[in-house]
Scaffold this motif. Structure first.
Motif, PDB file in Angstrom:
ATOM      1  N   MET A  39      -1.559 -13.328   3.621  1.00  0.00           N
ATOM      2  CA  MET A  39      -1.801 -13.367   2.116  1.00  0.00           C
ATOM      3  C   MET A  39      -2.051 -11.806   1.773  1.00  0.00           C
ATOM      4  N   THR A  40      -2.602 -11.713   2.101  1.00  0.00           N
ATOM      5  CA  THR A  40      -3.145  -9.489   1.500  1.00  0.00           C
ATOM      6  C   THR A  40      -1.844  -9.279   0.277  1.00  0.00           C
ATOM      7  N   LYS A  41      -0.458  -9.422   1.729  1.00  0.00           N
ATOM      8  CA  LYS A  41       0.389  -8.890   1.516  1.00  0.00           C
ATOM      9  C   LYS A  41       1.055  -9.620   0.391  1.00  0.00           C
ATOM     10  N   ILE A  42       0.503 -10.901  -0.332  1.00  0.00           N
ATOM     11  CA  ILE A  42       1.510 -11.407  -1.665  1.00  0.00           C
ATOM     12  C   ILE A  42       1.106 -10.557  -2.654  1.00  0.00           C
ATOM     13  N   TRP A  43       0.245 -10.160  -2.536  1.00  0.00           N
ATOM     14  CA  TRP A  43      -0.587  -9.028  -4.077  1.00  0.00           C
ATOM     15  C   TRP A  43       0.212  -8.069  -3.951  1.00  0.00           C
ATOM     16  N   GLN A  44       0.474  -7.125  -2.764  1.00  0.00           N
ATOM     17  CA  GLN A  44       0.661  -6.469  -2.556  1.00  0.00           C
ATOM     18  C   GLN A  44       2.158  -5.864  -3.520  1.00  0.00           C
ATOM     19  N   GLY A  45       1.854  -5.053  -4.236  1.00  0.00           N
ATOM     20  CA  GLY A  45       3.001  -4.175  -4.985  1.00  0.00           C
ATOM     21  C   GLY A  45       3.143  -5.083  -6.665  1.00  0.00           C
ATOM     22  N   ILE A  46       2.159  -5.718  -6.560  1.00  0.00           N
ATOM     23  CA  ILE A  46       2.717  -6.494  -8.791  1.00  0.00           C
ATOM     24  C   ILE A  46       1.504  -5.681  -9.391  1.00  0.00           C
ATOM     25  N   SER A  47       0.440  -5.099  -8.735  1.00  0.00           N
ATOM     26  CA  SER A  47       0.173  -4.266  -9.317  1.00  0.00           C
ATOM     27  C   SER A  47       0.687  -2.800 -10.420  1.00  0.00           C
ATOM     28  N   GLU A  48       1.441  -2.098  -8.527  1.00  0.00           N
ATOM     29  CA  GLU A  48       2.279  -1.231  -9.157  1.00  0.00           C
ATOM     30  C   GLU A  48       3.118  -1.240  -9.975  1.00  0.00           C
ATOM     31  N   PHE A  49       3.959  -2.246  -9.753  1.00  0.00           N
ATOM     32  CA  PHE A  49       4.708  -2.775  -9.832  1.00  0.00           C
ATOM     33  C   PHE A  49       4.774  -3.110 -11.991  1.00  0.00           C
ATOM     34  N   ALA A  50       3.339  -3.648 -12.232  1.00  0.00           N
ATOM     35  CA  ALA A  50       3.299  -3.940 -13.682  1.00  0.00           C
ATOM     36  C   ALA A  50       3.052  -2.690 -14.427  1.00  0.00           C
ATOM     37  N   ALA A  51       2.053  -1.993 -13.165  1.00  0.00           N
ATOM     38  CA  ALA A  51       1.869  -0.614 -14.061  1.00  0.00           C
ATOM     39  C   ALA A  51       3.102  -0.046 -13.837  1.00  0.00           C
ATOM     40  N   VAL A  52       4.722   0.730 -13.499  1.00  0.00           N
ATOM     41  CA  VAL A  52       5.534   1.031 -13.588  1.00  0.00           C
ATOM     42  C   VAL A  52       5.939   0.468 -14.753  1.00  0.00           C
ATOM     43  N   ALA A  53       6.530  -0.787 -14.741  1.00  0.00           N
ATOM     44  CA  ALA A  53       7.138  -1.350 -15.977  1.00  0.00           C
ATOM     45  C   ALA A  53       6.262  -0.964 -17.065  1.00  0.00           C
ATOM     46  N   ASP A  54       5.088  -0.816 -17.404  1.00  0.00           N
ATOM     47  CA  ASP A  54       4.183  -1.506 -18.792  1.00  0.00           C
ATOM     48  C   ASP A  54       4.503   0.533 -18.985  1.00  0.00           C
ATOM     49  N   THR A  55       4.697   1.777 -18.209  1.00  0.00           N
ATOM     50  CA  THR A  55       4.389   3.204 -18.550  1.00  0.00           C
ATOM     51  C   THR A  55       5.912   3.988 -18.150  1.00  0.00           C
ATOM     52  N   GLY A  56       6.782   3.114 -17.641  1.00  0.00           N
ATOM     53  CA  GLY A  56       7.946   3.783 -17.399  1.00  0.00           C
ATOM     54  C   GLY A  56       7.406   4.564 -16.961  1.00  0.00           C
ATOM     55  N   SER A  57       6.708   4.886 -15.952  1.00  0.00           N
ATOM     56  CA  SER A  57       7.377   6.337 -14.346  1.00  0.00           C
ATOM     57  C   SER A  57       5.757   5.646 -13.549  1.00  0.00           C
ATOM     58  N   PHE A  58       6.344   6.511 -12.751  1.00  0.00           N
ATOM     59  CA  PHE A  58       5.752   6.172 -11.172  1.00  0.00           C
ATOM     60  C   PHE A  58       4.170   6.938 -11.460  1.00  0.00           C
ATOM     61  N   THR A  59       4.945   8.521 -11.553  1.00  0.00           N
ATOM     62  CA  THR A  59       3.379   9.255 -11.713  1.00  0.00           C
ATOM     63  C   THR A  59       2.637   8.800 -12.789  1.00  0.00           C
ATOM     64  N   GLU A  60       2.666   7.719 -14.128  1.00  0.00           N
ATOM     65  CA  GLU A  60       1.701   7.447 -15.176  1.00  0.00           C
ATOM     66  C   GLU A  60       1.029   6.471 -14.222  1.00  0.00           C
ATOM     67  N   ALA A  61       1.549   5.225 -13.563  1.00  0.00           N
ATOM     68  CA  ALA A  61       1.603   4.217 -12.984  1.00  0.00           C
ATOM     69  C   ALA A  61       0.680   4.757 -11.824  1.00  0.00           C
ATOM     70  N   ALA A  62       0.404   5.703 -10.977  1.00  0.00           N
ATOM     71  CA  ALA A  62      -0.313   6.380 -10.406  1.00  0.00           C
ATOM     72  C   ALA A  62      -2.090   6.467 -11.339  1.00  0.00           C
ATOM     73  N   ARG A  63      -1.647   7.720 -11.664  1.00  0.00           N
ATOM     74  CA  ARG A  63      -2.703   8.196 -12.700  1.00  0.00           C
ATOM     75  C   ARG A  63      -3.174   7.253 -13.246  1.00  0.00           C
ATOM     76  N   TYR A  64      -2.500   5.901 -13.428  1.00  0.00           N
ATOM     77  CA  TYR A  64      -3.496   4.222 -14.116  1.00  0.00           C
ATOM     78  C   TYR A  64      -4.216   4.069 -13.429  1.00  0.00           C
TER      79      TYR A  64
END
Length: 290
Positions: free
Chosen positions: A1-26
């Motif tokens: 069940m946990t893995k269903i959510w895994q990656g969603i916040s990260e994907f949304a953050a990368v899409a919004d910031t346009g950067s893996f680095t900025e998403a990681a910082r956020y």
């Protein structure tokens, strides 16, 4: 069940910031963790969500569609977290309130002062007016309103109830007679308030709006109460105006069988205020004491 959510916040953050680095910082995690969780998300979905290059990150067609749903999920999760956090939060900051003048002065203000005593980190801006102010335009957190509510996008919570009574001085009734039916009200001097009619039940027990006629019109309840006490006519006023005068036999209730059911005293507030700890605590405080 946990893995269903895994990656969603990260994907949304990368899409919004346009950067893996900025998403990681956020998100306050490592770039490697962001990349790994998104890759695992793509593997579970068997769909490529992002185009990666050394210079930029962009969404695939499938990623653009998926992002819309992910943003809703992240937003709902953030809102759920805020609501739980606010359950334990101590009320603090400014609360801006509006309320009717008489009810605010005699019934609400003492409770608000006590709220300030119990919550020293709260500040209150109380504006008393019989005009219904626009809560959004006026940046109000809360309004206390009486009677029937108009349909709106505001959230409403019932604080208490009130009863509307038709009253008159004994001397007036001795001179002019006591109305026995709603139809007989037209034969009497009536003291007019800010509304165009009195909501009462007719002889068949159905609600109707009686339009009174009289020598005095005023948007002040205390003024109408004083006029009734002086024998100038009949007045329809809430129980909190007339209770003591009736107990002292200075006023008499008439047509009690035609009285409408109690209506409400309400706390109303904009939808974006309902998760605020300060507003929630104040509304609960008023519910318990009113």
């Amino acid at each position: 069940m946990t893995k269903i959510w895994q990656g969603i916040s990260e994907f949304a953050a990368v899409a919004d910031t346009g950067s893996f680095t900025e998403a990681a910082r956020y998100l306050d995690i490592s770039v490697a963790q962001v990349s790994r969780n998104i890759s695992e998300l793509e593997a579970r979905l068997d769909i490529k969500l992002l185009y990666r290059s050394t210079r930029r990150v962009s969404l695939t067609e499938e990623g653009t569609l998926y992002l819309q749903h992910c943003r809703n999920l992240v937003s709902s999760l953030d809102e759920a977290n805020r609501s739980i956090t606010n359950l334990k939060a101590t009320p603090r900051g400014l609360i801006k309130i509006t309320a009717p003048v008489y009810y605010g002065e005699y019934h609400l203000a003492p409770l608000l002062n006590q709220f300030l005593v119990e919550y020293p980190e709260v500040e209150l801006d109380l504006q008393l007016t019989n005009t219904k102010l626009d809560l959004i335009q006026g940046s109000f957190d809360l309004a206390v309103r009486l009677g029937q509510l108009e349909s709106s996008s505001l959230i409403a919570r019932r604080l208490s109830s009130r009863t509307q009574h038709i009253v008159a001085a004994p001397d007036y009734l001795a001179q002019h007679g006591t109305p026995q039916t709603p139809a007989e009200l037209s034969q009497h001097q009536c003291l007019l308030g800010s509304v165009d009619g009195w909501r009462i039940l007719n002889e068949q027990g159905k609600p109707f709006l009686f339009r009174p006629q009289g020598r005095l019109r005023c948007n002040s309840g205390p003024t109408l109460l004083d006029a009734a006490l002086r024998g100038l006519g009949l007045a329809q006023l809430p129980d909190y105006y007339v209770k003591q005068a009736v107990a002292d036999k200075k006023l008499t209730m008439v047509l009690e069988g035609s009285r409408m059911p109690d209506d409400g005293i309400w706390a109303v507030y904009p939808q974006n205020r309902h998760l605020s700890a300060k507003v929630r605590h104040l509304v609960e405080f008023l519910v318990k004491r009113l």
